[in-house]
Design a protein around this motif. Structure first.
Motif, short mmCIF file in Angstrom:
data_model
loop_
_atom_site.label_atom_id
_atom_site.label_comp_id
_atom_site.label_asym_id
_atom_site.label_seq_id
_atom_site.Cartn_x
_atom_site.Cartn_y
_atom_site.Cartn_z
N GLN A 177 0.79 -1.32 0.04
CA GLN A 177 0.02 -0.13 0.06
C GLN A 177 0.95 1.22 0.05
O GLN A 177 0.56 2.10 -0.54
N TYR A 178 1.82 1.26 0.70
CA TYR A 178 2.68 2.31 0.78
C TYR A 178 3.74 2.72 -0.54
O TYR A 178 3.73 3.70 -0.88
N MET A 179 3.98 1.56 -1.16
CA MET A 179 4.72 1.81 -2.54
C MET A 179 3.60 2.19 -3.56
O MET A 179 4.05 3.14 -4.50
N VAL A 181 1.13 4.32 -2.81
CA VAL A 181 0.79 5.77 -2.44
C VAL A 181 2.34 6.58 -2.76
O VAL A 181 1.96 7.51 -3.40
N ILE A 182 3.21 6.05 -2.71
CA ILE A 182 4.56 6.86 -3.15
C ILE A 182 4.65 6.72 -4.61
O ILE A 182 5.07 7.94 -5.20
N GLY A 183 4.11 5.75 -5.60
CA GLY A 183 4.23 5.83 -6.86
C GLY A 183 3.21 6.76 -7.31
O GLY A 183 3.62 7.63 -8.14
N THR A 185 2.19 9.43 -5.66
CA THR A 185 2.45 10.89 -5.27
C THR A 185 3.58 11.14 -6.30
O THR A 185 3.85 12.39 -6.60
N ALA A 186 4.60 10.39 -6.55
CA ALA A 186 5.57 10.58 -7.62
C ALA A 186 5.32 11.07 -8.89
O ALA A 186 5.74 12.03 -9.44
N THR A 189 3.66 14.55 -8.54
CA THR A 189 4.69 15.63 -8.51
C THR A 189 5.20 16.06 -9.58
O THR A 189 5.37 16.99 -10.06
#
Length: 210
Positions: A177-179, A181-183, A185-186, A189
């Motif tokens: 799940q964190y990955m 979200v990070i993807g 967000t990237a 951005t």
């Protein structure tokens, strides 16, 4: 099932609580019944005295001995180790434990064995105080699986691997799940950066001679 019938008489699993077994080995109702069959020392009460009470889900799995001295006295001076982190405490832990459980054999010629020790080439020094814990047909699987030594050893090792890191599966799910979200967000951005800077990157500057 194999662990419950083979290991608890000598080894403890102090870092595991009954509640952590819910949905893994038993249902909540079964574990409540199992824990209530064990008496735990608690307290002090209002009078400052310790007392015994039936176990509950928040209690750790009981140790077979009240203290280290009792454990050594019952095993000829050798203290059976706690198995909570045994997989992590040994190099190639799962392979080592499986080989240890299935590796008992007769000592080779010229290898003297002291009384009370058993030959196992996978144990440092080759002499171990623990007798062979597994035997063919030592347990009765509910699904009819043949209870070979290797099958029992596999089940014990898998359970101990889980016990060394009960939160591993949940942590992997959280990491996925964190990955995500990070993807996301990237990507957002990068899009925002292109949108914000596109007017500056696409403009042209010209000079006029006067």
């Amino acid at each position: 099932q194999v662990y419950r019938q083979v290991c608890p008489p000598c080894h403890s699993l102090e870092r595991i609580h009954y509640r952590e077994l819910v949905g893994v080995t038993h249902t909540t109702e079964e574990l409540i019944e199992m824990s209530s069959e064990v008496d735990f020392v608690d307290g002090p009460n209002d009078e400052g005295e310790m007392f015994e009470r039936p176990g509950k889900l928040t209690d750790p799995l009981p140790s077979p001995y009240s203290n280290e001295e009792a454990g050594r006295a019952a095993n000829g001076g050798a203290l059976p180790p706690d198995l909570s982190l045994m997989v992590k405490a040994r190099h190639a832990g799962q392979d080592y434990l499986f080989s240890l459980l299935t590796g008992y054999c007769d000592a080779p010629a010229g290898k003297p064995m002291m009384p009370g020790l058993y030959y196992n080439p996978y144990f440092p020094g080759g002499a171990i105080a623990m007798p062979p814990p597994l035997n063919d047909g030592g347990v009765d699987y509910e699904d009819g699986t043949p209870a070979t030594i290797s099958q029992q050893a596999k089940d014990v090792v898998q359970f101990l691997n889980w016990a060394s890191e009960p939160e591993a599966d949940e942590r992997k799910k959280s990491a996925a799940q964190y990955m995500l979200v990070i993807g996301f967000t990237a990507v957002m951005t990068g899009y925002y950066k292109r949108f914000k800077w596109s007017p500056y990157k696409t403009r042209s500057i010209t000079y006029v001679n006067k």
